[in-house]
Scaffold this active site. Sequence first.
Site, PDB file in Angstrom:
ATOM      1  N   ASP A   1     131.653  17.115 -50.303  1.00  0.00           N
ATOM      2  CA  ASP A   1     130.954  18.221 -50.971  1.00  0.00           C
ATOM      3  C   ASP A   1     129.602  17.812 -51.546  1.00  0.00           C
ATOM      4  O   ASP A   1     129.155  18.332 -52.568  1.00  0.00           O
ATOM      5  CB  ASP A   1     131.828  18.835 -52.092  1.00  0.00           C
ATOM      6  CG  ASP A   1     133.203  19.205 -51.583  1.00  0.00           C
ATOM      7  OD1 ASP A   1     133.290  19.794 -50.503  1.00  0.00           O
ATOM      8  OD2 ASP A   1     134.193  18.879 -52.265  1.00  0.00           O
TER       9      ASP A   1
ATOM     10  N   THR B   1     139.090  25.552 -49.600  1.00  0.00           N
ATOM     11  CA  THR B   1     140.285  26.042 -50.302  1.00  0.00           C
ATOM     12  C   THR B   1     139.950  26.892 -51.533  1.00  0.00           C
ATOM     13  O   THR B   1     140.844  27.510 -52.106  1.00  0.00           O
ATOM     14  CB  THR B   1     141.141  24.854 -50.782  1.00  0.00           C
ATOM     15  OG1 THR B   1     140.322  24.044 -51.638  1.00  0.00           O
ATOM     16  CG2 THR B   1     141.642  24.018 -49.616  1.00  0.00           C
TER      17      THR B   1
ATOM     18  N   HIS C   1     131.420  22.936 -44.468  1.00  0.00           N
ATOM     19  CA  HIS C   1     129.985  22.658 -44.539  1.00  0.00           C
ATOM     20  C   HIS C   1     129.227  23.972 -44.684  1.00  0.00           C
ATOM     21  O   HIS C   1     129.215  24.796 -43.779  1.00  0.00           O
ATOM     22  CB  HIS C   1     129.539  21.871 -43.297  1.00  0.00           C
ATOM     23  CG  HIS C   1     130.106  20.483 -43.261  1.00  0.00           C
ATOM     24  ND1 HIS C   1     130.141  19.698 -42.150  1.00  0.00           N
ATOM     25  CD2 HIS C   1     130.662  19.727 -44.251  1.00  0.00           C
ATOM     26  CE1 HIS C   1     130.704  18.524 -42.438  1.00  0.00           C
ATOM     27  NE2 HIS C   1     131.026  18.530 -43.704  1.00  0.00           N
TER      28      HIS C   1
ATOM     29  N   THR D   1     141.430  11.116 -47.449  1.00  0.00           N
ATOM     30  CA  THR D   1     141.807  11.865 -46.262  1.00  0.00           C
ATOM     31  C   THR D   1     142.294  10.851 -45.223  1.00  0.00           C
ATOM     32  O   THR D   1     142.332   9.644 -45.503  1.00  0.00           O
ATOM     33  CB  THR D   1     140.639  12.756 -45.767  1.00  0.00           C
ATOM     34  OG1 THR D   1     141.157  13.666 -44.780  1.00  0.00           O
ATOM     35  CG2 THR D   1     139.480  11.943 -45.186  1.00  0.00           C
TER      36      THR D   1
ATOM     37  N   ASP E   1     118.621  20.246 -59.184  1.00  0.00           N
ATOM     38  CA  ASP E   1     118.360  21.418 -60.034  1.00  0.00           C
ATOM     39  C   ASP E   1     119.533  21.725 -60.967  1.00  0.00           C
ATOM     40  O   ASP E   1     119.328  22.352 -62.016  1.00  0.00           O
ATOM     41  CB  ASP E   1     118.047  22.650 -59.169  1.00  0.00           C
ATOM     42  CG  ASP E   1     119.127  22.893 -58.117  1.00  0.00           C
ATOM     43  OD1 ASP E   1     119.300  22.008 -57.247  1.00  0.00           O
ATOM     44  OD2 ASP E   1     119.801  23.937 -58.185  1.00  0.00           O
TER      45      ASP E   1
ATOM     46  N   GLY F   1     126.832  18.296 -49.999  1.00  0.00           N
ATOM     47  CA  GLY F   1     125.800  19.191 -49.451  1.00  0.00           C
ATOM     48  C   GLY F   1     125.342  18.732 -48.071  1.00  0.00           C
ATOM     49  O   GLY F   1     124.189  18.970 -47.684  1.00  0.00           O
ATOM     50  N   LYS F   2     126.249  18.105 -47.333  1.00  0.00           N
ATOM     51  CA  LYS F   2     125.886  17.593 -46.000  1.00  0.00           C
ATOM     52  C   LYS F   2     125.517  18.706 -45.031  1.00  0.00           C
ATOM     53  O   LYS F   2     124.648  18.532 -44.184  1.00  0.00           O
ATOM     54  CB  LYS F   2     127.048  16.784 -45.396  1.00  0.00           C
ATOM     55  CG  LYS F   2     127.363  15.521 -46.144  1.00  0.00           C
ATOM     56  CD  LYS F   2     128.498  14.766 -45.492  1.00  0.00           C
ATOM     57  CE  LYS F   2     129.832  15.470 -45.560  1.00  0.00           C
ATOM     58  NZ  LYS F   2     130.383  15.683 -46.905  1.00  0.00           N
ATOM     59  N   GLY F   3     126.185  19.869 -45.164  1.00  0.00           N
ATOM     60  CA  GLY F   3     125.938  20.972 -44.228  1.00  0.00           C
ATOM     61  C   GLY F   3     124.467  21.336 -44.183  1.00  0.00           C
ATOM     62  O   GLY F   3     123.849  21.393 -43.112  1.00  0.00           O
TER      63      GLY F   3
HETATM   64  P1  IMP Z   1     143.330  16.293 -46.500  1.00  0.00           P
HETATM   65  O1  IMP Z   1     142.094  15.828 -45.837  1.00  0.00           O
HETATM   66  O2  IMP Z   1     143.553  17.784 -46.389  1.00  0.00           O
HETATM   67  O3  IMP Z   1     144.538  15.505 -46.113  1.00  0.00           O
HETATM   68  O4  IMP Z   1     143.148  16.035 -48.081  1.00  0.00           O
HETATM   69  C1  IMP Z   1     143.076  14.726 -48.641  1.00  0.00           C
HETATM   70  C2  IMP Z   1     142.072  14.686 -49.789  1.00  0.00           C
HETATM   71  O5  IMP Z   1     140.761  14.855 -49.261  1.00  0.00           O
HETATM   72  C3  IMP Z   1     142.261  15.804 -50.819  1.00  0.00           C
HETATM   73  O6  IMP Z   1     141.880  15.287 -52.079  1.00  0.00           O
HETATM   74  C4  IMP Z   1     141.251  16.839 -50.388  1.00  0.00           C
HETATM   75  O7  IMP Z   1     140.850  17.667 -51.453  1.00  0.00           O
HETATM   76  C5  IMP Z   1     140.116  15.951 -49.906  1.00  0.00           C
HETATM   77  N1  IMP Z   1     139.253  16.597 -48.923  1.00  0.00           N
HETATM   78  C6  IMP Z   1     139.511  16.835 -47.620  1.00  0.00           C
HETATM   79  N2  IMP Z   1     138.463  17.410 -47.022  1.00  0.00           N
HETATM   80  C7  IMP Z   1     137.509  17.538 -47.956  1.00  0.00           C
HETATM   81  C8  IMP Z   1     136.164  18.017 -47.931  1.00  0.00           C
HETATM   82  O8  IMP Z   1     135.624  18.457 -46.904  1.00  0.00           O
HETATM   83  N3  IMP Z   1     135.485  17.973 -49.111  1.00  0.00           N
HETATM   84  C9  IMP Z   1     136.043  17.450 -50.243  1.00  0.00           C
HETATM   85  N4  IMP Z   1     137.291  16.982 -50.307  1.00  0.00           N
HETATM   86  C10 IMP Z   1     138.010  17.009 -49.168  1.00  0.00           C
END
Ligand code: IMP
Length: 428
Positions: free
Chosen positions: A13, A301, A41, A239, A333, A15-17
Amino acid sequence: MPVVVVVGMQWGDEGKGKIIDLLAENVDVVARYQGGHNAGHTICFNEKQFVLHLIPSGIFHENKLCVIGNGVVLDPQALVDEMRQLEETGVNLEGRLVISDRANIIMPYHGTSDKGRESGGGFQKIGTTGRGIGPSYADKIARAGIRACDLRDEAYLKDRLQANYQEKQKILNSLYGSELPEFNSLFDELLSYRETILKYIADTHILMRDQIALGKNILCEGAQGTMLDVDHGTYPFVTSSNSTAGGACTGLGIPPTKIDKAFGVIKAYTTRVGEGPFPTELFDGDGERLGKVGHEFGATTGRARRCGWFDAVVARYGVHLNGIDALVLTKIDVLDGFKTIKVCTGYEYKGKVFPDMPADPEILQNCKPVYAEFEGWSESTVGIQDFDRLPENAKRYIQQLSDLVETPFMMVSTGPDREQTIQLESAF
Ligand code: IMP
């Protein structure tokens, strides 16, 4: 012409997108190398907002090739939904989207297993996105996965599913009391994706090899962030893939000798979603303010993100792990109006200061951040495009961060739109 990798430097998160969308203007190919539809993203332009989960963030630039690599786990329903949404907004995918025939497929039982583990039963809650990512990668490593190329051969696909079906049925039933859908309905569902997906499936290693040989500019897009990497992150709260730059080699079939540069995207403060240690997390009004002003809610989510100060231990770790050549600082900002801004320079645990990232969960969970304090600024930095127009203290903050992590910034983002960007150095 370079092959570059863009990675998230924190817990996702960052801001890569937006940044990949901006860089995509100057590249021929954008290729995702890991993760699945757990990623979100966000890209804003023409006063519209799009959230991409699977398809690379270069898709909004015409004539760019977008590749989903073998290192990605693919939920066919999520893919088809995203393809449809893009087509509805006028984006042409044919001839532009290529999906690796070696990518593993996320099956409905992976989601059941993910949610089952997260809902108790003795397993440590990770706070996953519940999208079946972990169980799908687990099957890949256990050599039980079903791959995109299996869709080409109905008889082989049936055998693969049959073997999995019996095992999963027993496990999920005994652990969570779950019943899998009928075998035929699962199989028919898989077959139903063939018409939409098969024409996009190819050997992407060959495609990447040829594009590199032609001297094309290639951007390898990382999802999540360095601290969520399964090997180097805050394990087990990570992850299930290698989100660090090395993942681009295995996740796309590009040899390490062909990667020219790595860029890191890093937020001016820190956030994380889900469980796990977060040394600079704030539980006070400052944390609330970062979340509110920064709109810190998960793009996938909708969960509220935990917020805290910039962590230079995390940043330095990411610079070294990924071999970062230059950084992109986002959301500066959001710090507008803070009287004092803190930056963590080390972790103190039992009288010892750790300047580097410790592996032990106990230290990470119970350490005290050592802070350096910086004077904030009262002026708005929203939308500023010229570094010299930033308030003096904002310039100083950026310079100090750069000194602390011994890496230059090539861009500073001052808002979600493409135009709200300060360009300091060219990436290509
Ligand atoms: P999973 O990738 O769904 O198995 O989640 C494992 C952990 O990675 C959890 O804490 C998720 O909230 C986090 N997570 C997975 N994808 C993202 C993402 O794109 N941004 C931020 N956190 C992520």
